[in-house]
Design an enzyme around this catalytic site. Structure first.
Site, mmCIF file in Angstrom:
data_model
loop_
_atom_site.group_PDB
_atom_site.id
_atom_site.type_symbol
_atom_site.label_atom_id
_atom_site.label_comp_id
_atom_site.label_asym_id
_atom_site.label_seq_id
_atom_site.Cartn_x
_atom_site.Cartn_y
_atom_site.Cartn_z
ATOM 1 N N GLY A 12 61.835 99.854 181.177
ATOM 2 C CA GLY A 12 60.937 99.472 180.322
ATOM 3 C C GLY A 12 61.207 97.908 179.906
ATOM 4 N N ASN A 34 61.331 107.576 184.006
ATOM 5 C CA ASN A 34 60.517 108.252 184.522
ATOM 6 C C ASN A 34 59.086 107.457 184.847
ATOM 7 O OD1 ASN A 34 59.044 108.054 182.244
ATOM 8 N ND2 ASN A 34 58.539 110.142 182.234
ATOM 9 N N GLY A 38 57.553 102.128 182.037
ATOM 10 C CA GLY A 38 57.917 101.133 182.514
ATOM 11 C C GLY A 38 57.871 100.778 184.080
ATOM 12 N N LYS A 105 78.596 114.832 174.913
ATOM 13 C CA LYS A 105 79.352 115.797 174.511
ATOM 14 C C LYS A 105 80.126 116.346 175.620
ATOM 15 C CE LYS A 105 78.311 120.100 173.250
ATOM 16 N NZ LYS A 105 78.226 121.411 173.535
ATOM 17 N N TYR A 145 55.383 110.121 167.307
ATOM 18 C CA TYR A 145 56.217 109.167 167.404
ATOM 19 C C TYR A 145 57.243 109.127 166.289
ATOM 20 C CZ TYR A 145 58.128 104.527 168.358
ATOM 21 O OH TYR A 145 59.061 103.344 168.911
ATOM 22 N N LYS A 149 61.127 110.553 166.298
ATOM 23 C CA LYS A 149 62.211 109.523 166.044
ATOM 24 C C LYS A 149 62.987 110.082 165.072
ATOM 25 C CE LYS A 149 61.968 106.111 169.382
ATOM 26 N NZ LYS A 149 62.768 105.987 170.105
ATOM 27 N N TYR A 159 75.101 116.263 165.668
ATOM 28 C CA TYR A 159 75.820 116.475 166.677
ATOM 29 C C TYR A 159 77.223 115.707 166.356
ATOM 30 C CZ TYR A 159 73.551 118.866 170.446
ATOM 31 O OH TYR A 159 72.895 119.546 171.505
ATOM 32 N N ARG A 186 50.231 96.330 172.474
ATOM 33 C CA ARG A 186 50.581 95.906 170.983
ATOM 34 C C ARG A 186 50.285 94.739 170.695
ATOM 35 N NH1 ARG A 186 56.984 98.154 171.711
ATOM 36 N NH2 ARG A 186 56.336 98.106 174.092
HETATM 37 P P1 NAD Z 1 58.435 100.564 176.754
HETATM 38 O O1 NAD Z 1 57.564 101.741 176.554
HETATM 39 O O2 NAD Z 1 58.215 99.487 177.680
HETATM 40 O O3 NAD Z 1 59.876 101.313 177.295
HETATM 41 C C1 NAD Z 1 59.952 102.749 177.233
HETATM 42 C C2 NAD Z 1 60.718 103.315 178.664
HETATM 43 O O4 NAD Z 1 60.809 104.577 178.522
HETATM 44 C C3 NAD Z 1 59.658 103.141 179.806
HETATM 45 O O5 NAD Z 1 60.410 102.576 180.990
HETATM 46 C C4 NAD Z 1 59.048 104.504 179.947
HETATM 47 O O6 NAD Z 1 58.730 104.736 181.399
HETATM 48 C C5 NAD Z 1 60.428 105.303 179.802
HETATM 49 N N1 NAD Z 1 60.103 106.599 179.442
HETATM 50 C C6 NAD Z 1 59.407 107.113 178.538
HETATM 51 N N2 NAD Z 1 59.317 108.421 178.576
HETATM 52 C C7 NAD Z 1 60.215 108.810 179.382
HETATM 53 C C8 NAD Z 1 60.756 110.050 179.626
HETATM 54 N N3 NAD Z 1 60.162 111.362 179.221
HETATM 55 N N4 NAD Z 1 61.813 110.193 180.383
HETATM 56 C C9 NAD Z 1 62.247 108.980 181.212
HETATM 57 N N5 NAD Z 1 61.701 107.772 180.674
HETATM 58 C C10 NAD Z 1 60.824 107.519 179.801
HETATM 59 O O7 NAD Z 1 58.948 100.366 175.326
HETATM 60 P P2 NAD Z 1 60.062 99.406 174.644
HETATM 61 O O8 NAD Z 1 59.460 98.563 173.771
HETATM 62 O O9 NAD Z 1 60.847 98.812 175.851
HETATM 63 O O10 NAD Z 1 60.614 100.389 173.800
HETATM 64 C C11 NAD Z 1 62.169 100.934 174.032
HETATM 65 C C12 NAD Z 1 62.659 101.857 173.093
HETATM 66 O O11 NAD Z 1 62.814 100.946 171.846
HETATM 67 C C13 NAD Z 1 61.851 103.066 172.694
HETATM 68 O O12 NAD Z 1 62.838 104.185 172.443
HETATM 69 C C14 NAD Z 1 61.231 102.484 171.369
HETATM 70 O O13 NAD Z 1 60.687 103.665 170.744
HETATM 71 C C15 NAD Z 1 62.324 101.723 170.887
HETATM 72 N N6 NAD Z 1 61.398 100.513 170.062
HETATM 73 C C16 NAD Z 1 60.758 99.715 170.341
HETATM 74 C C17 NAD Z 1 60.316 98.753 169.552
HETATM 75 C C18 NAD Z 1 59.571 97.369 169.938
HETATM 76 O O14 NAD Z 1 58.965 96.709 169.031
HETATM 77 N N7 NAD Z 1 59.522 97.236 171.413
HETATM 78 C C19 NAD Z 1 60.299 99.148 168.047
HETATM 79 C C20 NAD Z 1 60.825 100.271 167.872
HETATM 80 C C21 NAD Z 1 61.687 101.120 168.518
HETATM 81 N N1 UDP Z 2 46.939 95.112 165.964
HETATM 82 C C1 UDP Z 2 45.955 94.300 165.915
HETATM 83 N N2 UDP Z 2 45.219 93.888 167.185
HETATM 84 C C2 UDP Z 2 45.573 94.562 168.168
HETATM 85 C C3 UDP Z 2 47.028 95.149 168.252
HETATM 86 C C4 UDP Z 2 47.700 95.508 167.151
HETATM 87 O O1 UDP Z 2 45.199 93.671 164.934
HETATM 88 O O2 UDP Z 2 44.959 94.028 169.437
HETATM 89 C C5 UDP Z 2 47.565 95.394 164.765
HETATM 90 C C6 UDP Z 2 47.951 96.915 164.448
HETATM 91 O O3 UDP Z 2 46.905 97.497 163.552
HETATM 92 C C7 UDP Z 2 49.153 96.784 163.547
HETATM 93 C C8 UDP Z 2 49.865 95.379 163.860
HETATM 94 O O4 UDP Z 2 48.889 94.690 164.753
HETATM 95 O O5 UDP Z 2 48.679 96.178 162.052
HETATM 96 C C9 UDP Z 2 51.076 95.939 164.672
HETATM 97 O O6 UDP Z 2 50.782 96.656 165.733
HETATM 98 P P1 UDP Z 2 51.410 97.148 167.017
HETATM 99 O O7 UDP Z 2 50.718 98.162 167.852
HETATM 100 O O8 UDP Z 2 51.937 95.895 167.713
HETATM 101 O O9 UDP Z 2 52.906 97.652 166.494
HETATM 102 P P2 UDP Z 2 53.016 98.675 165.357
HETATM 103 O O10 UDP Z 2 51.565 99.288 164.660
HETATM 104 O O11 UDP Z 2 53.785 99.891 165.866
HETATM 105 O O12 UDP Z 2 53.867 98.017 164.485
#
Ligand code: NAD
Ligand code: UDP
Length: 310
Positions: A12, A34, A38, A105, A145, A149, A159, A186
């Protein structure tokens, strides 16, 4: 000597940058994904590396490998992706977490869980500290979500307490940068792509809601420091404390891309948190960490990337 490190969600956006960093630091990396959100494209430069292995699998299924460290990032992170199949999102968060905890574990590995600022929900405390319990509606469309989480955090803590598994929790705030998926939905990737294509920038609601945007390199530094700091289990916030309205982000993106796109307002989305900003005192004190990349610098690099894929 390098360690053997498993990164779930490694193909990802964040995971692929983390894999790059771990390989640069000399570790052997197993990237587990998976490919739901990603892609192979994100890791293609690593595929010929003999100390990098890609495993295409789902975290919902048990998995065994001898590893020293587990970064658990597998989970779709953008609202459109995680709401696409909400039950699968809960399963990924809860069953995936249990499978990774069982692996920790069995092997004695240390596990770091990628949690999220979404555990604070639509926060009534601002900025958010780790001690805040949050304001989450368990029935909303975001709950698959947020509650997934939250339950994953509970599992990490149980754990640790009951079984002595070495777990750590980081709460990640909005992170952006190169390799965000084009269809991610996003706000940063949407605005940059819209601006580069000359499409309208879509602000949901009046644009007064706030977020704090962290560049991916800062986050990866924080993840690595947290993993290698002994005697600190978290949870710890990792985010950039700069706070911007969504309208400010739209205007900055338009200015920096030199775009003539219009900014348009669409209906507000359900249960959208109104404000979000991390208090990072804990990360500063315990990890000696704070972000170093400003929004302008980070956006510059992100825009550069999206110009190549638009
Ligand atoms: P992303 O969607 O790019 O990455 C998530 C990855 O997980 C992808 O590659 C996807 O294919 C894989 N995946 C999803 N479900 C799966 C499953 N069941 N089995 C195996 N792989 C699986 O998103 P990201 O922004 O890189 O986020 C990565 C992590 O960080 C996530 O856990 C997300 O919740 C956390 N996170 C991200 C942000 C952010 O702003 N980017 C903020 C808070 C938390
Ligand atoms: N948002 C927006 N236009 C877009 C995508 C998102 O105005 O095209 C807004 C969304 O409603 C939120 C903020 O931007 O208030 C951040 O959204 P994002 O989906 O990036 O992340 P999250 O809501 O998970 O913080």
């Amino acid at each position: 000597m390098g360690k053997s490190v498993l990164v779930t969600g490694g193909a990802g956006f964040i995971g692929s940058h983390l894999c790059d960093r771990l390989r640069r630091d000399g570790h052997e990396v197993i990237c587990f994904d998976n490919l739901f959100t990603g892609s192979r494209e994100n890791i293609k430069h690593l595929l010929g590396d003999s100390r990098f292995t890609f495993v295409e699998r789902d975290v919902q299924d048990p998995f065994f490998a001898r590893v020293d460290r587990i970064f658990n990032l597998a989970c779709p992170a953008s609202p459109p992706h995680y709401q696409h199949d909400p039950v699968a999102t809960v399963r990924t968060n809860v069953l995936g977490m249990m499978n990774m905890l069982e692996l920790a574990k069995a092997t004695g590995a240390r596990l770091l869980q990628a949690s999220t600022s979404e555990v604070y929900g639509d926060p009534l405390e601002h900025p958010q500290r780790e001690t805040y319990w949050g304001n989450v509606d368990p029935l909303s469309r975001r709950a698959c979500y947020d509650e997934g989480k939250r339950c994953a955090e509970t599992l990490c803590s149980d754990y640790r307490r009951e079984l002595g598994v070495d777990t750590k929790i980081v709460r990640i705030f909005n992170t952006y940068g190169p390799r965000m998926a084009k269809d991610d939905g996003r706000v940063v990737s949407n605005f940059v792509l819209q601006a580069l294509r000359g499409d309208d920038l879509t602000v949901y609601g009046d644009g007064s809601y706030t977020r704090s945007f962290q560049y991916v390199d800062d986050l990866v530094e924080g993840l690595v420091r947290m993993m290698e700091t002994d005697d600190f289990t978290g949870p710890v916030n990792l985010g950039n404390p700069g706070e911007f309205t969504i309208l400010e982000l739209a205007e900055l993106t338009r200015e920096m891309t030199g775009s003539t796109s219009r900014i348009v307002h669409l209906p507000a989305v359900e249960s959208d948190p109104k404000q979000r900003r991390p208090d990072i005192s804990f990360a500063k004190e315990r990890l000696g960490w704070e972000p170093t990349v400003s929004l302008r610098e980070g956006l510059e690099k992100t825009i550069e990337y999206f110009r190549t894929v638009v």
